[in-house]
Write a protein that holds these residues in place. Sequence first.
Motif, PDB file in Angstrom:
ATOM      1  N   VAL A 115       1.464  -1.406  -0.011  1.00 45.02           N
ATOM      2  CA  VAL A 115      -0.207  -0.369  -0.045  1.00 45.02           C
ATOM      3  C   VAL A 115       1.100   1.744   0.096  1.00 45.02           C
ATOM      4  CG1 VAL A 115      -1.709   1.234   0.959  1.00 45.02           C
ATOM      5  CG2 VAL A 115      -2.085  -0.981   1.119  1.00 45.02           C
ATOM      6  N   LEU A 116       1.700   1.737   0.535  1.00 50.37           N
ATOM      7  CA  LEU A 116       2.889   2.297   1.270  1.00 50.37           C
ATOM      8  C   LEU A 116       3.231   2.555  -0.237  1.00 50.37           C
ATOM      9  CD1 LEU A 116       4.444   4.441   2.342  1.00 50.37           C
ATOM     10  CD2 LEU A 116       5.825   2.640   3.278  1.00 50.37           C
ATOM     11  N   LYS A 123       0.152   5.054  -7.466  1.00 46.03           N
ATOM     12  CA  LYS A 123      -0.115   3.948  -8.762  1.00 46.03           C
ATOM     13  C   LYS A 123      -2.098   3.495  -8.227  1.00 46.03           C
ATOM     14  CE  LYS A 123       2.805   2.995 -11.746  1.00 46.03           C
ATOM     15  NZ  LYS A 123       2.761   3.832 -13.064  1.00 46.03           N
ATOM     16  N   LEU A 124      -2.805   4.030  -7.418  1.00 44.91           N
ATOM     17  CA  LEU A 124      -4.120   3.955  -6.150  1.00 44.91           C
ATOM     18  C   LEU A 124      -4.882   5.006  -6.051  1.00 44.91           C
ATOM     19  CD1 LEU A 124      -2.019   1.393  -2.952  1.00 44.91           C
ATOM     20  CD2 LEU A 124      -3.233   1.149  -5.717  1.00 44.91           C
ATOM     21  N   VAL A 151      -5.863   5.737   0.372  1.00 40.63           N
ATOM     22  CA  VAL A 151      -5.345   5.280  -0.855  1.00 40.63           C
ATOM     23  C   VAL A 151      -6.269   3.048  -0.423  1.00 40.63           C
ATOM     24  CG1 VAL A 151      -3.785   6.169  -1.900  1.00 40.63           C
ATOM     25  CG2 VAL A 151      -2.901   3.863  -0.485  1.00 40.63           C
ATOM     26  N   ALA A 152      -6.467   2.749   0.746  1.00 45.21           N
ATOM     27  CA  ALA A 152      -6.841   1.668   0.627  1.00 45.21           C
ATOM     28  C   ALA A 152      -7.717   1.169   2.264  1.00 45.21           C
ATOM     29  CB  ALA A 152      -5.631   0.667   0.678  1.00 45.21           C
ATOM     30  N   ALA A 325      -8.064  -1.706  -2.325  1.00 45.69           N
ATOM     31  CA  ALA A 325      -6.981  -0.847  -3.511  1.00 45.69           C
ATOM     32  C   ALA A 325      -7.553  -1.174  -5.090  1.00 45.69           C
ATOM     33  CB  ALA A 325      -5.664  -1.120  -3.312  1.00 45.69           C
ATOM     34  N   VAL A 326      -7.448   0.389  -5.402  1.00 49.57           N
ATOM     35  CA  VAL A 326      -7.483  -0.072  -6.694  1.00 49.57           C
ATOM     36  C   VAL A 326      -7.012   0.950  -7.001  1.00 49.57           C
ATOM     37  CG1 VAL A 326      -9.525   1.120  -8.469  1.00 49.57           C
ATOM     38  CG2 VAL A 326     -10.709   0.323  -6.552  1.00 49.57           C
TER      39      VAL A 326
END
Length: 432
Positions: A115-116, A123-124, A151-152, A325-326
């Motif tokens: 995620v980080l 990218k997210l 982002v998540a 996340a997308v």
Amino acid sequence: MSKKRCVWSIVLAALALLLAACGHEDPKNLISSHEKEERVVNLFSPMEKMDPDAENVARTASDLTVAMAEAALDVTVVYRTYTAEDYQDKTYDNVCLDRARNNMDDLYLLNPDTVLALGAEGKLADLSGLDSAKNLRDIIRTANTVDGKLVAIPQEVVAYGLFVNKDLFDQYGLALPETPEDFLECCRVFQENGIQTPVGANRWWLECFVFAQAYAQLYNGGNTQAEIDALNRGEARYSGYMRKGFEFLQTLIDRGYIDAETALVSEAIEGERADFLAGRTPIVMAYWGAANTGTAYGKTEFEMQVIGFPSSMGPMPVMPMTGWAVGAGSEHEEDAKQVINIITSDEALRVYSETNRVISPSKNVSVDCVPALQPLNDRIEEGVYVLGSNAGMNVEQWGNTCLIVRELLGGASVDECMAAFDALQDAALAQE
């Protein structure tokens, strides 16, 4: 008119109507091909089980919420799953990085370090505008916000704690430990009474001891963001926070309270479970869900309690978390966002949490836990915990700390481990 001429008249009339329709742009007279196309969202996640006949409650709960999204949005979620045999030496995290960077999927289940990394690279997609995001606990926003973007979003908050054999503590007149000093004293008493290795450990989760001691004050002292900002600017050092936790682990190793050689090669639960269930080891560490399943610690012949890790501020739950996340710019980005909006809605999270009996990321959803988990749950409900992962820190925490703890288990000194944290921080600062 003959039958032949009548047929031709009908054909010509039909052709005339068809030609007229082809030249007319009235959408009411056209069937849109787009309306007939199936809407698809591609989801990438770990393979849920190696044995196809094995029961997997977590996947069942996730599937229930995905089905809710499919019904509400009229989309089809296509599962693409990771298996080690497909990717050989590549870890799930490495595969996720590659797939997300190349927009190979729409929706990803990501570990905190990924995620980080992907959030920092842009990218997210930003999920902060979703309706479900408004109901998140503050801890979720803190842990999953990168450069001001959420982002998540997870479906559960994973909490780690110490699983203790309460009967053995009672047998030797020991109170459950709250501070590092308490913990060392309990280990001493156990060892003097013939339990040579009081703590069953593995190569994955000893970092929880470190996090509890390193970040108890940071997350519970009322100055969290300022301290994180100082770390991100290099004004404070991660090694300064981590040292006391590593010194504590070194003491456990030196006194034989944990077996470093065994821990270094043991997988989670597999290495210590048998001794814990047999009453030979009074203390192990695991995640919340392990108390709910018979394949881990859900069925014991003694009274088990799950408490926080010892810290200067008392028993401390440690909470890392995965998150959905997308991919920013993915083929079906907007549909994927709406899938997350459904599966992390209060309605879906209630289904997920009640099925798995886990902590919900929504402040509006609570679930009764098994009695063994009540001490850990009480601390979390009080708002007392530390994060094992935080995307707002410029040095990834969970994975890096785990690897450096392994260096300690392998014989590295505390000073060498602190130098490794300094190197990571210096590299992060150099990239900014």
